[in-house]
Structures are given as C-alpha cells and as structure tokens.
Design a protein around this motif. Sequence first.
Motif, short mmCIF file in Angstrom:
data_model
loop_
_atom_site.label_atom_id
_atom_site.label_comp_id
_atom_site.label_asym_id
_atom_site.label_seq_id
_atom_site.Cartn_x
_atom_site.Cartn_y
_atom_site.Cartn_z
N THR A 101 0.98 -1.31 0.05
CA THR A 101 -0.04 -0.10 -0.02
C THR A 101 0.86 1.24 -0.16
N GLY A 102 1.81 1.43 1.04
CA GLY A 102 2.77 2.52 0.82
C GLY A 102 3.53 2.72 -0.58
N ASP A 103 3.99 1.75 -1.15
CA ASP A 103 4.55 1.89 -2.51
C ASP A 103 3.58 2.38 -3.64
N TYR A 104 2.46 1.81 -3.49
CA TYR A 104 1.27 2.23 -4.21
C TYR A 104 0.96 3.74 -4.11
N LEU A 105 0.72 4.01 -2.82
CA LEU A 105 0.52 5.71 -2.55
C LEU A 105 1.61 6.67 -3.20
N TRP A 106 2.77 6.14 -3.03
CA TRP A 106 3.78 7.20 -3.38
C TRP A 106 4.28 6.86 -5.04
N GLU A 107 4.20 5.67 -5.34
CA GLU A 107 4.62 5.53 -6.79
C GLU A 107 3.51 5.71 -7.76
N GLU A 108 2.43 5.48 -7.36
CA GLU A 108 1.28 5.61 -8.40
C GLU A 108 0.33 6.95 -8.16
N LYS A 109 0.47 7.56 -6.93
CA LYS A 109 -0.27 8.57 -6.69
C LYS A 109 0.52 9.74 -6.16
N GLY A 110 1.71 9.72 -5.80
CA GLY A 110 2.46 10.69 -5.28
C GLY A 110 2.18 11.24 -4.02
N ILE A 111 1.42 10.22 -3.23
CA ILE A 111 1.08 10.38 -1.79
C ILE A 111 1.98 9.64 -0.73
N VAL A 112 2.38 10.49 0.25
CA VAL A 112 3.41 9.99 1.25
C VAL A 112 2.57 9.07 2.28
N PRO A 113 3.32 7.90 2.48
CA PRO A 113 2.73 6.89 3.47
C PRO A 113 3.05 7.20 5.00
N PHE A 114 2.15 7.08 5.90
CA PHE A 114 2.56 6.99 7.03
C PHE A 114 1.93 5.96 7.80
N LEU A 115 2.52 5.33 9.05
CA LEU A 115 1.93 4.30 9.78
C LEU A 115 1.60 4.51 11.32
N LYS A 116 0.44 4.22 11.66
CA LYS A 116 -0.08 4.20 12.95
C LYS A 116 0.69 3.32 13.73
N ILE A 117 1.54 3.85 14.76
CA ILE A 117 2.53 2.57 15.43
C ILE A 117 2.13 2.45 16.97
N ASP A 118 1.24 3.15 17.61
CA ASP A 118 0.99 2.92 18.74
C ASP A 118 0.24 1.66 19.09
N GLU A 119 0.34 1.14 20.23
CA GLU A 119 -0.50 -0.18 20.41
C GLU A 119 -1.67 0.05 21.31
N GLY A 120 -2.26 1.41 21.14
CA GLY A 120 -3.55 1.58 21.78
C GLY A 120 -3.34 2.13 23.02
#
Length: 296
Positions: A87-106
């Motif tokens: 998904t991150g690669d698709y966002l950046w390579e196909e859409k030019g949108i920067v990928p972030f990740l939710k990292i906390d465990e709640g």
Amino acid sequence: MNKKQFDRMKNGKGFIAALDQSGGSTPKALLNYGITEDKYSNDEEMFNLVHEMRKRIITNEAFTSDRILAAILFKVTMNSKVDNKFTGDYLWEEKGIVPFLKIDEGLDELKDGVQLMKPFKHIDELLKNAKERNIFGTKMRSVIKELNEKSIEKVVDQQFEYAKKISDAGFVPIIEPEVDIHAKDKAEIEEVLKKYLIEGLKNLEKENYVMFKLTLPEKENLYEDLYNFSQTIRVVALSGGYSRDEANKKLRKNKSVIASYSRALTEGLNVNQTDEEFTKILDESIEKNYSASVEK
C-alpha cells in the motif's frame, strides 16, 4: 529519509487522509460504511473488509496528490497490497502521496485525567517492518480528558520519548496528544499542553524532525508558536468527534494548520454505492477538507 517526501510534507499544499482505524475502531468504521458485524466472524475477515474499503478510497480517481499530501495507514493495511504493490509503495509510486503508519499499541486505562499510550512492546519490529515497506513517518495517539498539569506533562514526555527513538530510526513521527472535545476545561488544557509541547521541542535535537496532530483549539492559532522551531514540519488537526463541516469551520481559523481526518474524510461513503455515487461523495469530502486546509 526520502527527501522528496520530506519536501512535500513541509511545503506541499493539501491535507492528510487518516486511514488508520485499528482493531478497536474498525467495527465502527465498517458500520459507518454500511457493513454490519454479522458480515464477518473473526479479525482476519474484518481486516480484509476494511482493507477493501481503504483500497476503494485509495484507488479512486478523486484520491490524488493534487489535494492529498499523505495517508496514515494501519499495520495490516501497510502489509496488504493494492494492484500488486504494498500500500505504501502504491500511494507514493502511483499517486504521489506520502505513506505514514499508525505505530502505537492502543491507549492505557484512564488515570488522573489522561490516557497514556500502552508501552510499545513491538516498536523495533514494527519500525523494521515500516522501513521494508518504505514508510515515511509514524503516528501515535494519547488522550487528555481533564485539566491535570502533571498528567498532561506525562503525556507529552511519553510522546517525545518515543518520537526521539522513531526519528533516530529514520522516520518523521506525528505526535498526537488529543484533547477530548467535551473536556470541561478544554481551553485551559490546550494552554498547558502547548507549554509542554514547546518544552519538548526545546529539548529535541536539531536533526529530530516531528509533526503534531492536535485537536482544533478554542483559541485561534494557538499552536502557531510550534513553527518557531526548525524541527516542526507540520501542525495538523484531527476532527476529534466534530462533524466535517464543524471541523472545517474551526480549521479555517487556524492559518498554519491542515486537516488530518479519519471519520470526517469517509463521512457519507457506503459499500452499496455505485462507483459514480462513491466518487461524487468522496470528491466533495476531499474538496471541503482541502479548501479548509489551504484557503486561510
């Protein structure tokens, strides 16, 4: 760190799409999308359904870098594919949108007016996974419900402690100490929060860049001073329970803040809509969030 992505996050025009509902919030997100709990029987089926919802959004013709700077993903989404790309690669390579990740465990249990984040038991493993998936930055959320200065300080200290580790690993962390919009002393809480955010920035090394995701404040432009520090890339706003229209009305009053909405982005979307109906509603939502972010 990807310098093109860094420049886009610092200087680009647009807003951040939050597509990071996790285990606890996914059933509600699916219900809002028209998928009831009887349509899945376990977590795997649930996450497959929510990935299909996110994929429908991400691949839509309205979801482009013209108005969207970045998207925040959940771990399952990050490790899932869109058109044979992670998904991150698709966002950046196909859409030019920067990928972030939710990292906390709640969130931990409510104590002394706040909910700290649960200890990050898997942070090293998750950051390694994020690097493999070409993720640019992370996001982690705490919640402040009452005016308790010592507790607010704890929230900020915990956020900055993890932010330093995340930044040292090569990512840009989004610090999100959400203030409950129903808090009795919301304006006073926000003043205290700002004080400790500035203290945190003063103690941060110059090379440790951060972003802030904050509840829209009662006082206009309250968080403008965060930009006085070179480590601050962006200040973004969560909708926090406000309707999209109400959130955007408040957002327009804060000149250097952009949207980072979840529910207020997907409001009105439904699994049973035709592609034409879905595109129309998504396009209208994106345009409202975009204009409120850039037209000050």
